[in-house]
Design an enzyme around this catalytic site. Structure first.
Site, PDB file in Angstrom:
ATOM      1  N   ASP A 295      38.253 -12.976  14.561  1.00  0.00           N
ATOM      2  CA  ASP A 295      36.882 -12.549  14.301  1.00  0.00           C
ATOM      3  C   ASP A 295      36.872 -11.403  13.293  1.00  0.00           C
ATOM      4  OD1 ASP A 295      34.091 -12.957  15.119  1.00  0.00           O
ATOM      5  OD2 ASP A 295      34.216 -10.899  15.856  1.00  0.00           O
ATOM      6  N   GLU A 342      37.596 -15.980  10.269  1.00  0.00           N
ATOM      7  CA  GLU A 342      36.141 -15.884  10.332  1.00  0.00           C
ATOM      8  C   GLU A 342      35.708 -15.083   9.109  1.00  0.00           C
ATOM      9  OE1 GLU A 342      32.874 -14.174  10.199  1.00  0.00           O
ATOM     10  OE2 GLU A 342      33.676 -12.878  11.770  1.00  0.00           O
ATOM     11  N   ASP A 396      27.025 -16.678  17.879  1.00  0.00           N
ATOM     12  CA  ASP A 396      26.008 -15.717  17.455  1.00  0.00           C
ATOM     13  C   ASP A 396      24.722 -16.378  16.969  1.00  0.00           C
ATOM     14  OD1 ASP A 396      27.316 -13.344  18.022  1.00  0.00           O
ATOM     15  OD2 ASP A 396      28.299 -13.227  16.075  1.00  0.00           O
TER      16      ASP A 396
END
Length: 499
Positions: A295, A342, A396
């Site tokens: 991430d 990501e 998200d």
């Protein structure tokens, strides 16, 4: 990820169970079987490290980069393995099956862990447990100390502990460990249960040729084992207080940027020790997962650093990260680096170059495809490179149906037909999106489970920059039907992704 395959994003907490939260119990194995029946190669999870209510139970806000989340331990599997008796698992008060109830789940599981540990102390076989403690010594001893000291001082952050413990004075730690030996053993025992169940579940998935994609938050919490254990690896002052924190500038999710609040790394100090902590972390996670989604990957090229006293993220600035030097060290240490980067948000050429140099695929999100220039938008399927991982949305995002009915602007809805180039109605928009994604050149496609179910915003997992009512969505047991598996399998076969 060099063949055309696809998979499903579903966090363990979202699985059905009778204990207020999804776990590594029977339904996790049933979900692996569902993946096989629907022709899927990958099961992608969110981070499975310990979480807490102070941070909204976010899996991206962890108190340890190495430990496992006790809430994910299955009481049923504990009973099957003899750590509990069947009557220990009986629930006196019904727990919700619609949403995760973190507080009630914790109360129940704390109770059964206490029962299991007492029984283990009296009659358990210590051989396997002792091997686990020995093998995981490099992180487990500090983790146990951190958790027990924190409990003794009422959950206060490590920087509020008495100075001898806060600054890790050897004699103070030794004396504390002697006094609290049983409590430390209990923490280790719970981690033993976690890793025992996890490796059995992963072996089951791998045995069915399903690969697990894990998720690594680039940052850890300030109040974490890592910062307490290695304060010099983070930008703190001489008293251990935060000097700078993490976040990101204004983006799709927030007009003022996001103030995450994690300590940022002191990469200059980490370089002096050849990035040893990160090497240990990657080695640990490569034993846990088949692929690692990192991430906020762009933080390795450059990261948004906000002075700790500032209340808004807009007052931060970009700071250069470790870049290729760091990944050269990892490349020498590991035969392969199965990393997914990501790379969403503000991506600069140095990030792209870093990914290209080491062969890391980036991400594409179809929900981002309908705003702006269709020709230059990297999230439009026609613009996908082969070497990428494409999603309808992430944890998200809203669901496809939730986005269409509650977020999509007029021009975005107008662009749907131009991007998708297939006939659809709003009722089946999620299937149209899934099929277009599956048809794309992207080698790997991942679809969140709520999109396969066509759920509206009630299936959303997280709203960025908020801390309440997130990470609660749960799958209903009756939702994983044979007709659904067959429908997913048909699309997967038609697009040459069937596993």
């Amino acid at each position: 990820m060099h063949k055309r395959h696809s998979g499903i994003l579903l966090h363990l907490t979202s699985l059905p169970s009778s204990f207020g939260i999804g776990d590594m119990g029977p339904f996790a194995y049933a979900f692996v079987d569902f993946l096989i029946a629907s022709g899927q190669k990958y099961w992608q999870l969110l981070p499975i490290n310990p979480t807490d209510g102070i941070n909204g139970n976010s899996p991206y806000s962890c108190s340890s980069a190495f430990g496992g989340n006790p809430l994910l331990i299955s009481p049923e599997m504990m009973a099957i393995e003899g750590f509990l008796r069947p009557y220990d698992v009986k629930i006196l008060l019904p727990l919700s099956e619609d949403k995760v109830d973190y507080s009630k789940a914790k109360l129940f599981k704390d109770k059964i862990f206490k029962i299991a540990f007492r029984r283990f102390q009296k009659e358990g076989d210590r051989g396997d447990f002792d091997r686990f403690v020995s093998e995981q010594h490099y992180w487990l001893e500090d983790f146990a100390l951190f958790m027990v000291i924190k409990e003794v001082f009422g959950g206060r952050s490590w920087n509020e502990w008495p100075r001898p413990l806060r600054t890790r004075q050897p004699q103070a730690l030794k004396d504390f460990a002697r006094r609290k030996f049983s409590d430390l053993e209990k923490v280790k025992f719970i981690q033993y249960l976690f890793f025992r169940q996890w490796h059995k579940l992963k072996a089951y998935a791998n045995g069915k040729n399903v690969a697990i994609i894990g998720d690594i938050p680039i940052y850890v919490n300030y109040d974490s084992v890592e910062v307490w254990r290695h304060p010099s690896f983070f930008k703190l002052d001489s008293e251990g207080h935060l000097k700078f924190i993490s976040g990101c500038p204004p983006d799709y999710f927030s007009r003022t940027g996001q103030r995450w609040g994690n300590p940022v790394y002191n990469w200059a100090q980490l370089k002096k020790v050849k990035y040893s902590w990160w090497v240990e972390r990657i080695a640990h996670d490569l034993q846990m997962f088949d692929y690692l989604r990192i991430d906020h990957f762009r933080g390795f090229a450059g990261f948004w650093q906000i002075p700790a006293h500032e209340k808004l993220a807009v007052f931060g600035r970009w700071v250069k990260g470790p870049g290729a030097r760091f990944f050269k060290v990892l490349s020498k240490r590991f035969k392969a680096l199965p990393i997914i980067a990501e790379d969403l948000g503000e991506i600069t050429p140095d990030v792209t170059e870093l990914m290209k140099r080491f062969g890391f695929p980036g991400m594409r999100v179809l929900l981002f495809a309908f705003n702006g220039d269709m020709h230059g938008n990297p999230h439009v399927p026609a613009n996908y490179p082969v070497h990428c991982v494409a999603y309808t949305g992430t944890h998200d995002n809203n669901t496809v149906q939730g986005w269409y009915h509650h977020e999509a602007k007029g021009h975005e809805k107008a662009n749907l037909h131009q991007v998708l180039q297939i006939k659809f109605t709003p009722r089946i928009l999620h299937w149209a999106m899934i099929e277009v994604l599956m048809r794309s050149r992207a080698q790997t496609v991942i679809v969140p489970m709520p999109d396969f179910l066509g759920l509206k915003e009630k299936g959303r997992m997280n709203i960025p920059a908020t801390k309440v009512n997130n990470w609660q969505w749960r799958l209903k047991a009756k939702a994983l039907t044979t007709p659904l598996a067959h429908k997913i399998a048909r699309i997967t076969k038609k697009t040459d992704r069937f596993h």
